[in-house]
Design a protein around this motif. Structure first.
Motif, PDB file in Angstrom:
ATOM      1  N   UNK A  57       3.025   1.858 -15.669  1.00 49.09           N
ATOM      2  CA  UNK A  57       3.514   0.643 -15.010  1.00 49.09           C
ATOM      3  C   UNK A  57       3.751  -0.456 -16.043  1.00 49.09           C
ATOM      4  N   UNK A  58       3.021  -0.408 -17.157  1.00 50.36           N
ATOM      5  CA  UNK A  58       3.286  -1.375 -18.218  1.00 50.36           C
ATOM      6  C   UNK A  58       4.032  -0.771 -19.392  1.00 50.36           C
ATOM      7  N   UNK A 105      -8.781  -1.386 -15.232  1.00 54.11           N
ATOM      8  CA  UNK A 105      -8.025  -1.388 -13.985  1.00 54.11           C
ATOM      9  C   UNK A 105      -6.633  -1.907 -14.315  1.00 54.11           C
ATOM     10  N   UNK A 106      -5.792  -1.033 -14.789  1.00 56.81           N
ATOM     11  CA  UNK A 106      -4.463  -1.394 -15.261  1.00 56.81           C
ATOM     12  C   UNK A 106      -3.517  -1.597 -14.096  1.00 56.81           C
ATOM     13  N   UNK A 107      -2.318  -2.029 -14.430  1.00 54.39           N
ATOM     14  CA  UNK A 107      -1.289  -2.177 -13.399  1.00 54.39           C
ATOM     15  C   UNK A 107      -1.044  -0.841 -12.708  1.00 54.39           C
ATOM     16  N   UNK A 138      -3.962  -0.079 -10.369  1.00 53.86           N
ATOM     17  CA  UNK A 138      -3.851  -0.876  -9.137  1.00 53.86           C
ATOM     18  C   UNK A 138      -3.073  -0.119  -8.056  1.00 53.86           C
ATOM     19  N   UNK A 139      -2.202   0.758  -8.482  1.00 50.62           N
ATOM     20  CA  UNK A 139      -1.384   1.485  -7.498  1.00 50.62           C
ATOM     21  C   UNK A 139      -1.966   2.845  -7.158  1.00 50.62           C
ATOM     22  N   UNK A 159      -6.750   6.694  -6.102  1.00 53.41           N
ATOM     23  CA  UNK A 159      -8.114   6.842  -6.606  1.00 53.41           C
ATOM     24  C   UNK A 159      -8.109   6.494  -8.086  1.00 53.41           C
ATOM     25  N   UNK A 215     -12.216  -7.037 -13.626  1.00 55.30           N
ATOM     26  CA  UNK A 215     -12.257  -5.612 -13.295  1.00 55.30           C
ATOM     27  C   UNK A 215     -12.583  -4.741 -14.505  1.00 55.30           C
TER      28      UNK A 215
END
Lengths: 473, 690
Positions: B176-177, B198-200, B203-204, B207, B642
């Motif tokens: 995502x990044x 807890x990366x981008x 977050x999606x 689990x 996080x």
């Protein structure tokens, strides 16, 4: 030092051999295993009981050593530096390592036929238990007893846990935790006979001290273990509950070391695999030239039973310290309970039941002596403390932030292209009236595409309520 | 010069997605649009891609060769600069032998450049000392994938297959990044994300498992353990298509979930849930990224994730599989054509007599004329200027002063050289230390091919000429080789000629390009290697009929967990882990010259848990000193609630005092020689400035 003899063929012995070889030891190593089979993971016997593994699956990787299975070390001649086995073979050593482990205690049970009552200590024991076709009584409600009862239930067998104490695992748990654990076992279908002792067995039944009987085609005894110290005793080495060793795992004879379940270090018999492995690592290091000492780690017991998340941290007596900060949470309706004692921001003990995430997090903090987060409750509930700060670098692209941790940057809708909500509103005002047009003018939605719905919603709102948005933006 | 078209179809200069773009020369400069028809990005582009044309006109773009005189780099002409280099090389070779001249390449170079660079090193320099920054990127997964499957291709299936999956497990990857358009294919599947942060991407996730840095291998072993004990092992597949399961299981048998929980911090219940999700899915993928691979046990970790995929029966089936998300733009092609210390073109081993015979015949030399394997990237940098190490180094397309581990030491080694030559488009931090700097062309100024993360060969097309006196790397190599006495025809200067030779050199190798031509690519064919002849349609999906070992079976690897090379202690109680942000790329040499990207990610920062920051006396926005046994980096604090409280995170894109690699050490993976970028023991303090 050219020849190392290890008496015992369990997991600690295997770890020691691997460590010796990793440390460059190229002399000969002999492993004398008393059981007539190659070494295996004793800790996984429960998986044989519950049917998820077969006996062969438990095999330890073969050690880089001469392995003598079924070699029972009978006598130790310290002058000649020789171990003699029951079959009369002699194994000379430069260094001898006692890794003889422990044997199961098996109280007398009148009337019991030998094929109806066994401990759970060896692979044949587990295979025997797994072959049960009818109800099983488990004697002893400690960790192994609880795990075994749950494994039997997973196999679909009726199981009764017979325990003399007021609650299961009562040496590690306080009354509340014990009660909730008993409830949980009940939900898993385990029958409990607490404050009861077995007094006899007759076909199909285990007789208890209150005159009642519980159904038991077989009885498995989980009544603890005793260190296997006979060889050391006969050789005149210092033995208390186990073979006494110092920080270098040395007995009174500098050529003889001991580790694992048979060794008593600083008055403690650990009876657990993790410290045994660490002792093996330390000893392998010492024997290959490293300068290191065994230091006991933090005490921790983690139940290994599907469907029950339970850990006991630290010595139980430390939890009674009135000077400790105590963080506690009791949620009996959902079977959850936690009590954690804290000294100087560090966990010194505790019990957690039904908090799988907190168990994982707190165990690590406890093991490593790290300070607890300020938000203790969030930690128990298993989530990170909310801080209002975005999780990732991109989310706060170039954010100017105040010293209080409050981010003052405008909200970014499209992180991939760093497009703020304000920029989208401005683009709308300049005539970009659809997601596609907004994408063209601002590049929003063109990266990962994850904000497309949000931009569409903004688009709709602007269409419906242009003017109101100005204040909200 | 023929008239150039005003619009060309090409690909983004940055990551391994190689997003399709259309470049147009407009009055205001070069404009880029995402190509809606290219299946990887499907019309998407991240901020880096949109702003890439700004690098073409970077204010400090190199226009002239520079030679250091009197301590300063001064402009000169090509002939003078190449003479200085050739003289320097000749002097070093004469006094210290051929291996005293070394080459350091890059995973951003086109296939043609990578190929010719390898040939130049082996023939014109006669040196074994060539490696490249891909060693820091893909080497661990490449070693593990090659061992397991008999062939390493990042994704052995097209990216677009991912979109139809039910579940995708991402181990140590944050697309995502780092490659946002990839997320277009990850919107439908449920994601299981393994990442200490807890990366981008996390977050999606359906689990998110948050292991302590340096414990991914234990986690992977635990997931295999769960697959077996929870009855999820695909026994038929394991029996029919693999070997070595028993030994791999014996290692994983010791990693029951509760032990893994204690080691990694990942709850036992979440381990079970993750495996259950993968096993219950009809179509599932296991993908690894640098987070799992950039460790001193990176190969074993990647192997352990491959074991998991094999246990669940995923690889070599349509709609499922294992893959590694390649990082650099041509990270895939860059590792196939001979700029790696141990390899020859076509993904051949330099130690294999048959490979040496084939390549030497294409090159018109005797097999004995080819040097053997050389040092790996970090070992090469570490040896520079030492008694038996190289005394001259030629760097193409890399900026190791920022991107290599133990960066301050690497800078010292570079300073100890008799001759440092850097070919680049801008004065990178490494170029600034050079004796000679050569201005070269970049993406929109050149033709060539790259091979993206799915093994698809792509055409890079020229829109416009380079500025000033910049030349293509091919011309540079030709000019140097002829000065060193090589026949000029061995070093063609047009990309197509080089590619034609590359085709022949790769024929019969693992990465066989012989059926791929510019004509076929220009006609719009989607060609994934291997493509052994012109009638062959390419191979979008590998291993469907069998793996690339002689018996057709995949290999489980018996791997055991071990600790990181360095663990936190009283002096350095925290773990620093490094990584990327969306708006910067690699060492930042390109992206730090783009104003929009600088505005988005202007300066080094360190992510810290609020409690950890408070204990260190730091607040949001404060300047922190992060110190390891190697050195100290300065970065601005970002509080991230996080994050694990024992971990801090630094992006590695920034230069000078902000280099995250001032902290990283020299521990290497014994198999792939991957450095341990992801775990350094550090402490955190406020920076007090006078």
């Amino acid at each position: 030092m050219r020849r190392v003899v290890v008496v015992g063929g369990g997991a600690a012995a295997h770890r020691l051999v691997a460590g010796l070889r990793a440390g460059g030891f190229d002399g000969s190593v002999a492993v004398l295993g008393a059981e007539p089979r190659p070494g295996y993971h004793r800790v996984l016997l429960g998986s044989v009981v519950d049917g998820t593994l077969r006996g062969a699956d438990l095999a330890l990787p073969a050690p880089a050593a001469e392995v003598h299975a079924g070699a029972i070390a009978a006598e130790l001649d310290r002058d000649r530096r020789v171990v003699r086995t029951a079959s009369g073979d002699e194994h000379p050593y430069d260094v001898l390592v006692l890794a003889t482990g422990a044997r199961a205690r098996q109280p007398e049970l009148p009337g019991a036929a030998p094929d109806r009552v066994r401990p759970l200590r060896t692979l044949p024991d587990a295979t025997w238990l797994a072959a049960a076709a009818g109800p099983v009584a488990v004697l002893g409600g400690g960790v192994l007893g609880v795990e075994t009862a749950v494994a039997l239930r997973a196999r679909g067998l009726d199981a009764t846990l017979v325990h003399p104490g007021p609650g299961p695992m009562d040496r590690l748990l306080d009354a509340t935790a014990g009660r909730l654990l008993a409830d949980r076992l009940g939900q898993l279908g385990v029958d409990l006979a607490l404050r009861r002792r077995a007094v006899g067995h007759r076909p199909g039944e285990l007789l208890l001290d209150d005159g009642t009987a519980v159904p038991a085609e077989r009885v498995v005894v989980c009544a603890g273990t005793a260190a296997e110290v006979g060889l050391a005793e006969r050789a005149g080495l210092a033995v208390r509950r186990g073979v006494v060793v110092d920080d270098e795992l040395r007995t009174g004879d500098p050529r003889i070391r001991a580790l694992g379940d048979c060794a008593e270090h600083a008055g403690v018999l650990t009876g657990q695999l993790d410290p045994a492995w660490r002792q093996a690592d330390v000893l392998a290091g010492l024997l290959t030239g490293a300068d290191q000492r065994y230091r006991p780690g933090r005490q921790m017991t983690r139940l290994r039973a599907r469907g029950i998340d339970l850990v006991s941290l630290g010595p139980a007596e430390r939890r009674a310290d009135p000077a400790a900060e105590v963080v506690a949470l009791s949620d009996p309706a959902r079977g959850r309970y936690a009590t954690v004692t804290v000294h100087d921001e560090r966990i010194t003990g505790g019990v957690l039941l039904g908090f799988p995430r907190a168990i994982a997090a707190l165990t690590q903090l406890h093991d490593r002596g790290l300070p607890l987060p300020a938000d203790r409750l969030a930690l128990l509930l298993g989530g990170p403390a909310p801080t209002g700060t975005a999780a990732t670098g991109a989310a706060t692209t170039g954010a100017a932030a105040t010293g209080t941790g409050r981010v003052t940057a405008p909200p970014v809708l499209c992180h991939c292209n760093a497009v703020t909500r304000d920029a989208l509103v401005a683009a709308w005002r300049s005539g970009a009236r659809s997601v596609a047009e907004l994408a063209r003018t601002t590049r929003a939605t063109t990266g990962c595409g994850g904000c497309t719905e949000e931009v569409a919603r903004l688009c709709d709102r602007l269409r419906d309520h242009d003017g109101i948005e100005e204040g909200a933006a | 010069m023929p008239e150039r078209p005003r619009t060309v179809a090409t690909h983004c200069p940055y990551c391994a997605l190689q997003c399709g773009t259309r470049l147009t020369r407009e009055r205001a400069g070069v404009a880029v649009r995402p190509d809606a028809d290219f299946p990887v990005n499907q019309g998407g582009l991240c901020q880096k891609g949109w702003t890439a044309p700004a690098v073409l006109t970077a204010a400090d773009r190199l226009h002239h060769p520079l030679v250091r005189r009197g301590g300063r780099l001064r402009p000169t002409d090509w002939s003078g600069a190449l003479d200085v280099i050739a003289d320097g090389i000749t002097r070093v070779r004469r006094s210290r032998g051929a291996d005293a001249v070394a080459v350091f390449g890059g995973g951003g170079l086109t296939n043609e450049k990578a190929y010719l660079l390898g040939k130049f090193a082996r023939l014109a320099l006669g040196t074994s000392q060539i490696d490249y920054n891909g060693r820091f990127c893909m080497s661990a997964a490449a070693a593990a994938g090659g061992a397991a499957f008999g062939l390493d291709r990042g994704l052995p299936f097209p990216v677009t297959d991912l979109g139809a999956a039910d579940v995708v497990l991402l181990a140590g990857s944050n697309p995502a990044e780092t490659m946002p358009p990839l997320m277009r294919h990850l919107g439908a599947p449920d994601l299981v994300v393994l990442d200490p942060r807890r990366t981008a991407t996390a977050e999606r996730a359906a689990l998110h498992l948050q292991p302590a840095p340096g414990t991914d291998l234990a986690l992977a072993l635990g997931l295999l353990h769960v697959a077996v004990t929870d009855g999820l092992l695909d026994r038929d597949y394991v029996a029919a298509r693999t070997t070595g399961f028993t030994e791999a299981w014996q290692a994983a048998a010791g990693w029951w979930p509760e032990r893994v929980e204690r080691t990694t911090g990942v709850p036992a219940a979440d381990q079970r849930a993750a495996v259950r999700m993968l096993a219950d899915a009809e179509r599932a993928y296991v993908l690894t990224g640098r987070g799992a691979e950039q460790h001193s046990k990176g190969t074993d970790t990647a192997a352990a994730f491959i074991n998991l995929a094999l246990a669940l029966g995923l690889p070599g089936r349509v709609g499922s599989g294992y893959g590694c998300l390649t990082g650099q733009g041509n990270g895939q092609g860059g590792r196939e054509h001979g700029q790696k210390a141990d390899q020859l073109p076509g993904y051949r081993s330099i130690g294999d007599p048959a490979a040496r015979a084939h390549v030497s015949s294409v090159w018109g030399v005797a097999p004995a004329d080819l040097p053997g394997p050389g040092r790996s990237a970090y070992e090469l940098l570490d040896a520079l200027g030492t008694e038996d190490g190289p005394r001259a180094l030629l760097v193409f397309g890399s900026n190791p002063v920022v991107s290599a581990p133990r960066a301050a030491h690497v800078a010292d080694r570079l300073a100890a050289l008799d001759l440092l030559v850097v070919a680049d488009v801008v004065p990178s931090e490494t170029a600034q230390l050079a004796d000679v700097v050569l201005p070269v062309t970049q993406w929109a100024e050149e033709d060539g091919t790259t091979t993206n993360l799915e093994g698809r060969v792509l055409r890079r097309r020229r829109l416009q000429p380079p500025p000033g006196h910049a030349r293509s790397d091919l011309e540079v190599l030709h000019g140097l080789a002829t000065r060193l006495g090589q026949p000029g025809h061995r070093y063609p200067t047009t990309p197509k000629e080089v590619f034609e030779e590359l085709r022949r050199a790769s024929a019969g190798g693992g990465a066989d390009y012989s059926g791929i031509s510019y004509e076929r690519l220009d006609a719009g064919e989607a060609l994934h290697w291997p493509c052994p002849d012109e009638a062959h349609p390419g191979t979008p999906r590998l291993f469907l009929d069998g793996f690339a070992h002689p018996d057709g079976r995949a290999r489980f690897a018996a791997v055991e967990h071990r600790d990181a090379a360095e663990l936190p202690d009283a002096r350095y109680p925290l773990i620093a882990t490094t990584g990327r942000v969306l708006a910067q790329y690699q060492s930042g040499a390109q992206t730090r010259r783009v104003p929009e990207l600088v505005a988005a990610a202007p300066e080094p920062f360190v992510e810290v848990h609020p409690d950890t920051a408070r204990r260190a006396g730091l607040v949001e926005g404060a300047l922190a000193r992060i110190s390891s046994a190697r050195g100290t980096a300065l970065a601005r604090v970002r509080l991230v609630g996080t994050l694990r409280s024992d971990t801090v995170f630094l992006p590695f894109h920034f230069p000078g005092d902000g280099r995250a690699n001032l902290l990283t050490g020299d521990a290497l993976d014994p198999r792939s020689r991957m450095p341990e970028f992801k775990v350094s023991a550090v402490r955190l303090e406020p920076e007090v400035r006078a």
